[in-house]
Design a protein around this motif. Structure first.
Motif, mmCIF file in Angstrom:
data_model
loop_
_atom_site.group_PDB
_atom_site.id
_atom_site.type_symbol
_atom_site.label_atom_id
_atom_site.label_comp_id
_atom_site.label_asym_id
_atom_site.label_seq_id
_atom_site.Cartn_x
_atom_site.Cartn_y
_atom_site.Cartn_z
ATOM 1 N N ALA A 152 -1.812 -2.978 14.811
ATOM 2 C CA ALA A 152 -2.100 -4.023 13.817
ATOM 3 C C ALA A 152 -1.665 -3.543 12.453
ATOM 4 O O ALA A 152 -2.164 -2.520 11.960
ATOM 5 N N TYR A 153 -0.735 -4.275 11.851
ATOM 6 C CA TYR A 153 -0.309 -3.984 10.475
ATOM 7 C C TYR A 153 -0.922 -5.045 9.580
ATOM 8 O O TYR A 153 -0.724 -6.248 9.821
ATOM 9 N N VAL A 154 -1.648 -4.602 8.551
ATOM 10 C CA VAL A 154 -2.294 -5.551 7.640
ATOM 11 C C VAL A 154 -1.877 -5.263 6.199
ATOM 12 O O VAL A 154 -1.768 -4.110 5.787
ATOM 13 N N GLY A 155 -1.612 -6.328 5.447
ATOM 14 C CA GLY A 155 -1.216 -6.161 4.050
ATOM 15 C C GLY A 155 -0.021 -7.033 3.728
ATOM 16 O O GLY A 155 -0.030 -8.232 4.046
ATOM 17 N N ASP A 156 0.986 -6.433 3.093
ATOM 18 C CA ASP A 156 2.179 -7.199 2.727
ATOM 19 C C ASP A 156 3.057 -7.360 3.967
ATOM 20 O O ASP A 156 3.860 -6.486 4.299
ATOM 21 N N ALA A 157 2.909 -8.484 4.620
ATOM 22 C CA ALA A 157 3.626 -8.710 5.876
ATOM 23 C C ALA A 157 5.073 -9.134 5.652
ATOM 24 O O ALA A 157 5.822 -9.325 6.602
ATOM 25 N N ALA A 158 5.440 -9.282 4.371
ATOM 26 C CA ALA A 158 6.814 -9.690 4.057
ATOM 27 C C ALA A 158 7.679 -8.483 3.676
ATOM 28 O O ALA A 158 8.826 -8.675 3.269
ATOM 29 N N ASN A 159 7.155 -7.274 3.787
ATOM 30 C CA ASN A 159 7.932 -6.136 3.262
ATOM 31 C C ASN A 159 8.690 -5.402 4.373
ATOM 32 O O ASN A 159 8.664 -5.775 5.554
ATOM 33 N N PRO A 181 -1.491 -12.229 3.667
ATOM 34 C CA PRO A 181 -1.929 -13.483 3.046
ATOM 35 C C PRO A 181 -0.800 -14.503 2.972
ATOM 36 O O PRO A 181 0.379 -14.148 3.057
ATOM 37 N N VAL A 182 -1.198 -15.745 2.792
ATOM 38 C CA VAL A 182 -0.224 -16.819 2.620
ATOM 39 C C VAL A 182 0.679 -16.452 1.437
ATOM 40 O O VAL A 182 0.212 -15.973 0.402
ATOM 41 N N GLY A 183 1.971 -16.617 1.644
ATOM 42 C CA GLY A 183 2.937 -16.241 0.607
ATOM 43 C C GLY A 183 3.517 -14.857 0.831
ATOM 44 O O GLY A 183 4.512 -14.493 0.213
ATOM 45 N N PHE A 184 2.871 -14.094 1.703
ATOM 46 C CA PHE A 184 3.349 -12.744 2.017
ATOM 47 C C PHE A 184 3.364 -12.575 3.538
ATOM 48 O O PHE A 184 2.915 -11.562 4.068
ATOM 49 N N VAL A 220 -3.969 1.107 16.898
ATOM 50 C CA VAL A 220 -3.322 1.656 15.705
ATOM 51 C C VAL A 220 -3.470 0.632 14.581
ATOM 52 O O VAL A 220 -3.104 -0.533 14.748
ATOM 53 N N ILE A 221 -4.022 1.087 13.454
ATOM 54 C CA ILE A 221 -4.128 0.234 12.261
ATOM 55 C C ILE A 221 -3.164 0.806 11.231
ATOM 56 O O ILE A 221 -3.250 1.992 10.900
ATOM 57 N N ALA A 222 -2.288 -0.027 10.726
ATOM 58 C CA ALA A 222 -1.303 0.449 9.757
ATOM 59 C C ALA A 222 -1.322 -0.443 8.531
ATOM 60 O O ALA A 222 -1.572 -1.650 8.623
ATOM 61 N N THR A 223 -1.043 0.185 7.382
ATOM 62 C CA THR A 223 -0.887 -0.593 6.164
ATOM 63 C C THR A 223 0.137 0.083 5.273
ATOM 64 O O THR A 223 0.699 1.124 5.611
ATOM 65 N N ASP A 224 0.391 -0.527 4.130
ATOM 66 C CA ASP A 224 1.398 -0.031 3.195
ATOM 67 C C ASP A 224 1.044 -0.579 1.810
ATOM 68 O O ASP A 224 0.186 -1.473 1.678
ATOM 69 N N THR A 225 1.721 -0.085 0.811
ATOM 70 C CA THR A 225 1.500 -0.559 -0.549
ATOM 71 C C THR A 225 1.656 -2.077 -0.648
ATOM 72 O O THR A 225 2.411 -2.681 0.114
ATOM 73 N N TRP A 226 0.963 -2.663 -1.602
ATOM 74 C CA TRP A 226 1.108 -4.107 -1.836
ATOM 75 C C TRP A 226 2.272 -4.406 -2.784
ATOM 76 O O TRP A 226 2.626 -5.572 -2.986
ATOM 77 N N THR A 227 2.801 -3.346 -3.398
ATOM 78 C CA THR A 227 3.943 -3.508 -4.317
ATOM 79 C C THR A 227 5.018 -2.503 -3.950
ATOM 80 O O THR A 227 4.909 -1.319 -4.275
ATOM 81 N N LEU A 236 4.713 -11.859 -9.237
ATOM 82 C CA LEU A 236 3.709 -12.303 -8.267
ATOM 83 C C LEU A 236 2.412 -11.521 -8.466
ATOM 84 O O LEU A 236 2.437 -10.370 -8.922
ATOM 85 N N ASP A 237 1.293 -12.160 -8.128
ATOM 86 C CA ASP A 237 0.011 -11.459 -8.110
ATOM 87 C C ASP A 237 -0.018 -10.624 -6.828
ATOM 88 O O ASP A 237 -0.196 -11.168 -5.734
ATOM 89 N N ARG A 238 0.149 -9.326 -6.987
ATOM 90 C CA ARG A 238 0.207 -8.448 -5.824
ATOM 91 C C ARG A 238 -1.107 -7.677 -5.652
ATOM 92 O O ARG A 238 -1.116 -6.570 -5.102
ATOM 93 N N ASN A 239 -2.193 -8.256 -6.118
ATOM 94 C CA ASN A 239 -3.491 -7.632 -5.935
ATOM 95 C C ASN A 239 -4.483 -8.590 -5.292
ATOM 96 O O ASN A 239 -4.907 -8.383 -4.149
ATOM 97 N N THR A 240 -4.831 -9.665 -6.000
ATOM 98 C CA THR A 240 -5.908 -10.555 -5.543
ATOM 99 C C THR A 240 -5.709 -11.057 -4.107
ATOM 100 O O THR A 240 -6.644 -10.964 -3.296
ATOM 101 N N PRO A 241 -4.544 -11.563 -3.745
ATOM 102 C CA PRO A 241 -4.418 -12.106 -2.386
ATOM 103 C C PRO A 241 -4.596 -11.047 -1.303
ATOM 104 O O PRO A 241 -4.937 -11.362 -0.157
#
Ligand code: CP
Ligand code: NVA
Length: 316
Positions: A152-159, A181-184, A220-227, A236-241
């Protein structure tokens, strides 16, 4: 035929398994493989910042018996009109492979188009396939294999990391869930390609918005920077969403017992991941970082050995 590694799906499932197996053997016998002895040189070019990629390629090429040429491209003619095609034709006369970290995927495609030696993607806006080889090596070490495991990858799914998790995870026969989130959300073209690969490997691909649904029962849980690099001023607001997507103890508690946590680093502690998780017993993040070295040594060996020199390289 020149074998490049521009995207995760440039390796077939069988080839990916071969590279991971070689990486495991190279890790177990760190100085026992020296296919670049001569030494043959490998150029590693950076249009963007790096710590891990820069140092792991530098050390890895040396451990293979080769000579690493690490080049910050601000010091070259790229910024004043020399084309990547011309640069590739020149460098191909000197080196056994060219590694590039850059912005658009069109740039690495142009480099590969002019090269008569393998070109390796060390991160573009679109993909980070070397990172995924390290991630999959880590999963293999922790679980004995990759097939059938839920990632599972959670966070900026557009990167770039999301794209690479989709393609490489599907290639490895994993069940890949990507939640942002929507938009990402994930690129539908990449999702379709990953789904196509998964048909052949027994894996699957899911695109979600709910982080809890994504991590439920995952191995497996994976994430990455939001920016990501280059997005600092995109307006873009790269924090709140992204706040509901933070990998913290509460989210991790919903994963499978024995789940591991991955982060390619650098981490923004307190944003996409908490200290408690990053430094906690389920974190495999520093093994993952080490595995960049072993995975890239195996990758370079595989690509160089699989490439039949093109006429340009053999020209007087
Ligand atoms: N994970 C990764 O690619 O790190 P660097 O940006 O430091 O190379
Ligand atoms: N998505 C991040 C990965 C850094 C290794 C970036 O592109 O900046």
């Amino acid at each position: 035929m020149i074998r490049h590694f521009l995207r995760d799906d440039d390796l077939s499932p069988a080839e990916q398994a071969t590279v991971l197996e070689l990486a495991a053997r190279m890790k177990a016998d760190r100085f026992g493989y020296q296919p670049l002895t001569g030494p043959r040189s490998v150029a590693v070019l950076f249009d963007k910042q790096s710590l891990r990629t820069r140092t792991s390629f530098d050390v890895g090429i040396a451990e293979l018996g080769g000579h690493p040429l690490i080049v910050d491209t601000q010091g070259t003619h790229f910024g004043r009109g020399e084309t990547l095609t011309d640069a590739a034709r020149v460098l191909s006369r000197y080196v056994a492979a060219i590694v590039l970290r850059t912005y658009g995927d069109d740039r690495i495609a142009e480099l590969a188009g002019g090269a008569s030696v393998p070109v390796v993607n060390a991160l573009t806006d679109g993909f980070h396939p070397c990172q995924l080889l390290a991630d999959l090596l880590t999963v293999r070490e922790r679980f004995g294999g990759t097939a059938g495991r839920i990632l599972a990858y959670v966070g900026d799914a557009a990167n770039n990391m999301a794209n690479s998790y989709l393609l490489a995870g599907a290639t490895a026969g994993m069940h890949v869930r990507v939640a942002g989130p929507v938009g990402f959300s994930a690129d539908p073209v990449v999702v379709a390609r990953a789904a196509e690969i998964a048909v052949g490997t027994g894996g699957s691909v899911s695109v979600l918005t709910d982080p809890a649904e994504a991590v439920k029962g995952a191995d497996v849980i994976a994430t990455d920077t939001w920016t990501s690099m280059g997005q600092e001023d995109d307006g873009l607001d790269r924090n709140t969403p992204f706040l509901p997507y933070q990998v913290n103890a509460e989210l991790l508690a919903q994963a499978a017992p024995g789940a591991i946590v991955l982060h390619c680093l650098p981490a923004h502690r307190g944003e996409e991941i908490t200290d408690e998780v990053l430094d906690g017993p389920q974190s495999a993040v520093f093994d993952q970082a080490e595995n960049r070295l072993h995975a890239q040594k195996a990758l370079l060996t595989f690509l160089i050995e699989a490439t039949i020199p093109a006429p340009d390289a053999a020209a007087p």
